[in-house]
Design a protein around this motif. Structure first.
Motif, PDB file in Angstrom:
ATOM      1  N   GLN A 189       0.707  -1.125   0.180  1.00  0.00           N
ATOM      2  CA  GLN A 189       0.142  -0.039  -0.079  1.00  0.00           C
ATOM      3  C   GLN A 189       0.699   1.209   0.086  1.00  0.00           C
ATOM      4  OE1 GLN A 189      -2.424  -0.544   3.352  1.00  0.00           O
ATOM      5  NE2 GLN A 189      -3.503  -2.418   2.641  1.00  0.00           N
ATOM      6  N   THR A 190       2.021   1.159   0.769  1.00  0.00           N
ATOM      7  CA  THR A 190       2.841   2.416   0.929  1.00  0.00           C
ATOM      8  C   THR A 190       3.404   2.676  -0.615  1.00  0.00           C
ATOM      9  OG1 THR A 190       3.418   2.097   3.162  1.00  0.00           O
ATOM     10  CG2 THR A 190       4.883   3.269   1.924  1.00  0.00           C
ATOM     11  N   TYR A 191       3.854   1.731  -1.264  1.00  0.00           N
ATOM     12  CA  TYR A 191       4.607   1.939  -2.685  1.00  0.00           C
ATOM     13  C   TYR A 191       3.817   1.654  -3.863  1.00  0.00           C
ATOM     14  CZ  TYR A 191       8.752   2.466   0.300  1.00  0.00           C
ATOM     15  OH  TYR A 191       9.643   2.992   1.105  1.00  0.00           O
ATOM     16  N   GLY A 192       2.391   1.218  -3.604  1.00  0.00           N
ATOM     17  CA  GLY A 192       1.676   0.877  -4.750  1.00  0.00           C
ATOM     18  C   GLY A 192       2.161  -0.271  -5.679  1.00  0.00           C
ATOM     19  N   ILE A 193       2.718  -1.299  -5.142  1.00  0.00           N
ATOM     20  CA  ILE A 193       3.268  -2.343  -5.775  1.00  0.00           C
ATOM     21  C   ILE A 193       2.458  -3.707  -5.558  1.00  0.00           C
ATOM     22  CG2 ILE A 193       5.463  -1.352  -5.902  1.00  0.00           C
ATOM     23  CD1 ILE A 193       6.414  -3.232  -3.384  1.00  0.00           C
ATOM     24  N   ARG A 194       2.721  -4.865  -5.944  1.00  0.00           N
ATOM     25  CA  ARG A 194       2.318  -6.093  -5.901  1.00  0.00           C
ATOM     26  C   ARG A 194       3.649  -6.987  -5.692  1.00  0.00           C
ATOM     27  NH1 ARG A 194      -1.995  -7.601  -3.243  1.00  0.00           N
ATOM     28  NH2 ARG A 194      -1.837  -9.506  -4.331  1.00  0.00           N
ATOM     29  N   MET A 195       3.939  -7.413  -4.615  1.00  0.00           N
ATOM     30  CA  MET A 195       5.033  -8.497  -4.269  1.00  0.00           C
ATOM     31  C   MET A 195       4.857  -9.787  -4.612  1.00  0.00           C
ATOM     32  SD  MET A 195       6.919  -6.819  -0.827  1.00  0.00           S
ATOM     33  CE  MET A 195       5.415  -7.035   0.021  1.00  0.00           C
ATOM     34  N   ASP A 196       5.723 -10.468  -5.293  1.00  0.00           N
ATOM     35  CA  ASP A 196       5.622 -11.875  -5.532  1.00  0.00           C
ATOM     36  C   ASP A 196       6.365 -12.768  -4.470  1.00  0.00           C
ATOM     37  OD1 ASP A 196       5.852 -14.442  -6.453  1.00  0.00           O
ATOM     38  OD2 ASP A 196       7.041 -14.146  -8.368  1.00  0.00           O
ATOM     39  N   GLN A 197       5.486 -13.290  -3.644  1.00  0.00           N
ATOM     40  CA  GLN A 197       5.909 -13.987  -2.600  1.00  0.00           C
ATOM     41  C   GLN A 197       6.862 -14.984  -2.790  1.00  0.00           C
ATOM     42  OE1 GLN A 197       2.853 -14.491   0.545  1.00  0.00           O
ATOM     43  NE2 GLN A 197       2.113 -12.525   0.514  1.00  0.00           N
ATOM     44  N   ARG A 198       7.058 -15.444  -4.154  1.00  0.00           N
ATOM     45  CA  ARG A 198       7.920 -16.609  -4.582  1.00  0.00           C
ATOM     46  C   ARG A 198       9.343 -16.016  -4.576  1.00  0.00           C
ATOM     47  NH1 ARG A 198       4.337 -18.606  -9.161  1.00  0.00           N
ATOM     48  NH2 ARG A 198       4.389 -16.464  -9.271  1.00  0.00           N
ATOM     49  N   SER A 199       9.377 -14.491  -4.884  1.00  0.00           N
ATOM     50  CA  SER A 199      10.683 -14.177  -5.352  1.00  0.00           C
ATOM     51  C   SER A 199      11.714 -14.330  -3.921  1.00  0.00           C
ATOM     52  CB  SER A 199      10.694 -12.568  -5.420  1.00  0.00           C
ATOM     53  OG  SER A 199      10.343 -11.905  -4.177  1.00  0.00           O
ATOM     54  N   VAL A 200      13.117 -14.181  -4.378  1.00  0.00           N
ATOM     55  CA  VAL A 200      14.055 -14.519  -3.568  1.00  0.00           C
ATOM     56  C   VAL A 200      14.176 -13.466  -2.283  1.00  0.00           C
ATOM     57  CG1 VAL A 200      16.694 -14.735  -3.104  1.00  0.00           C
ATOM     58  CG2 VAL A 200      15.738 -15.734  -5.176  1.00  0.00           C
ATOM     59  N   ASN A 201      13.982 -12.407  -2.725  1.00  0.00           N
ATOM     60  CA  ASN A 201      13.972 -11.350  -1.645  1.00  0.00           C
ATOM     61  C   ASN A 201      12.859 -11.223  -0.771  1.00  0.00           C
ATOM     62  OD1 ASN A 201      16.624 -10.032  -2.249  1.00  0.00           O
ATOM     63  ND2 ASN A 201      15.785  -8.962  -4.140  1.00  0.00           N
ATOM     64  N   VAL A 202      11.686 -11.478  -1.547  1.00  0.00           N
ATOM     65  CA  VAL A 202      10.558 -11.595  -0.398  1.00  0.00           C
ATOM     66  C   VAL A 202      10.675 -12.648   0.379  1.00  0.00           C
ATOM     67  CG1 VAL A 202       7.846 -11.696  -0.404  1.00  0.00           C
ATOM     68  CG2 VAL A 202       9.106 -10.304  -1.907  1.00  0.00           C
ATOM     69  N   ALA A 203      11.060 -13.818   0.063  1.00  0.00           N
ATOM     70  CA  ALA A 203      11.462 -15.007   0.822  1.00  0.00           C
ATOM     71  C   ALA A 203      12.479 -14.603   2.019  1.00  0.00           C
ATOM     72  CB  ALA A 203      11.985 -16.364   0.070  1.00  0.00           C
ATOM     73  N   ARG A 204      13.480 -13.842   1.601  1.00  0.00           N
ATOM     74  CA  ARG A 204      14.474 -13.504   2.615  1.00  0.00           C
ATOM     75  C   ARG A 204      13.745 -12.751   3.631  1.00  0.00           C
ATOM     76  NH1 ARG A 204      19.119 -12.403  -1.593  1.00  0.00           N
ATOM     77  NH2 ARG A 204      20.155 -14.384  -2.004  1.00  0.00           N
ATOM     78  N   PHE A 205      13.020 -11.705   3.167  1.00  0.00           N
ATOM     79  CA  PHE A 205      12.382 -10.949   4.088  1.00  0.00           C
ATOM     80  C   PHE A 205      11.351 -11.416   5.045  1.00  0.00           C
ATOM     81  CE2 PHE A 205       8.842  -7.453   4.748  1.00  0.00           C
ATOM     82  CZ  PHE A 205       9.379  -6.694   5.738  1.00  0.00           C
TER      83      PHE A 205
END
Length: 282
Positions: A189-205
């Motif tokens: 919501q803050t950045y107006g984006i949709r994150m792919d929860q399968r991506s490496v960086n999201v998984a690391r987060f």
């Protein structure tokens, strides 16, 4: 090996080379007394309480579970590559065996299966545990003739996640799952984006958040250990720091824990990475 306490005919607490161990086996405690030598021929399973829980408490819990269910769970864990966990985390074995026992008990009296909340979230946030849970349920069902419904995949996955907190209570894990989803929503919501929860960086987060919640649960947040790094993050990512403060507010509201500046700084660094990743992918 000397008996310290007898819980029932099948469960005793003993001392072995200076360590307290929980032993199970049919008839192991029958007519046994504290101070006697353990009949090693009757030992079927040995649990070494190494995850911070009181051995007496674990043994009392084990004594309430049919020994054949404990055997089924430990054998199934070994077959899916979790033998080490079954040895080193007796609370996980007890939690899973108790869960299976409850499912079978409800089924025996005509009870309905339970639909667990957060199924989509569990599959998305904890893919490794979910796949292990599916394999474990399949192994158990092979022995139980399909007695466990498919919805138990979610419950087993939550138990595997919960093992990191050294507790048999899933309430904190349920809450943690909801908080992670809310934090991801705040970033989107803050950045107006949709994150792919399968991506490496999201998984690391997500992995970082899970360890953060373990630190919160144990009262061991990062603090004043990397001041130059945190200061550099503040200067390099000022917008992400503001987002991180919003995430910290969610944690305080939902978990009642105030995050340290170090923890907030590392959250900002992860925010920067997942936002950059989502922006490049769009």
């Amino acid at each position: 090996m000397e008996i310290l306490r007898v819980f029932n005919n099948n469960v005793v607490l003993a001392i072995d080379d200076g360590r307290e161990v929980i032993l199970t086996g049919r008839g192991l405690g029958f007519h046994a007394r504290p101070g006697q030598e353990v009949d090693r021929a009757k030992i079927v399973r040995t649990f070494l309480p190494s995850d911070g829980r009181d051995p007496d408490h674990i043994a009392e819990h084990i004594a309430d579970i049919p020994p054949e269910i404990i055997r089924l769970v430990t054998d199934a864990m070994a077959r899916v590559g979790m033998a080490r966990q079954s040895r080193e985390s007796p609370t996980l074995v007890v939690a899973l065996a108790d869960h299976v026992s409850g499912v079978l008990r409800r089924a025996s009296v005509g009870g309905t299966s339970i639909e667990y909340p957060l199924e989509a979230e569990v599959r998305s946030l904890y893919p490794e545990e979910y796949e292990k849970a599916r394999s474990l349920v399949a192994e158990l069902n092979a022995a139980l003739k399909g007695a466990l419904p498919s919805s138990e995949d979610v419950a087993f996955a939550l138990h595997l996640v919960n093992a990191g907190f050294s507790t048999g209570d899933l309430s904190y894990t349920y809450r943690m799952t909801g908080v992670i989803q809310q934090m991801l929503a705040v970033i989107e919501q803050t950045y107006g984006i949709r994150m792919d929860q399968r991506s490496v960086n999201v998984a690391r987060f997500i992995t970082h958040l899970r360890y953060l919640f373990v630190r919160i649960h144990q009262g061991r947040q990062l603090e004043k250990g990397s001041e130059p790094i945190i200061q550099s993050i503040r200067q390099t990512y000022p917008d992400q720091m503001q987002c991180a403060y919003r995430l910290a507010a969610v944690v305080e509201l939902r978990l009642g824990a105030s995050l340290t500046e170090d923890e907030i700084g590392y959250l900002a660094l992860h925010v920067a990475r997942v936002v950059a990743d989502a922006t490049q992918s769009s």
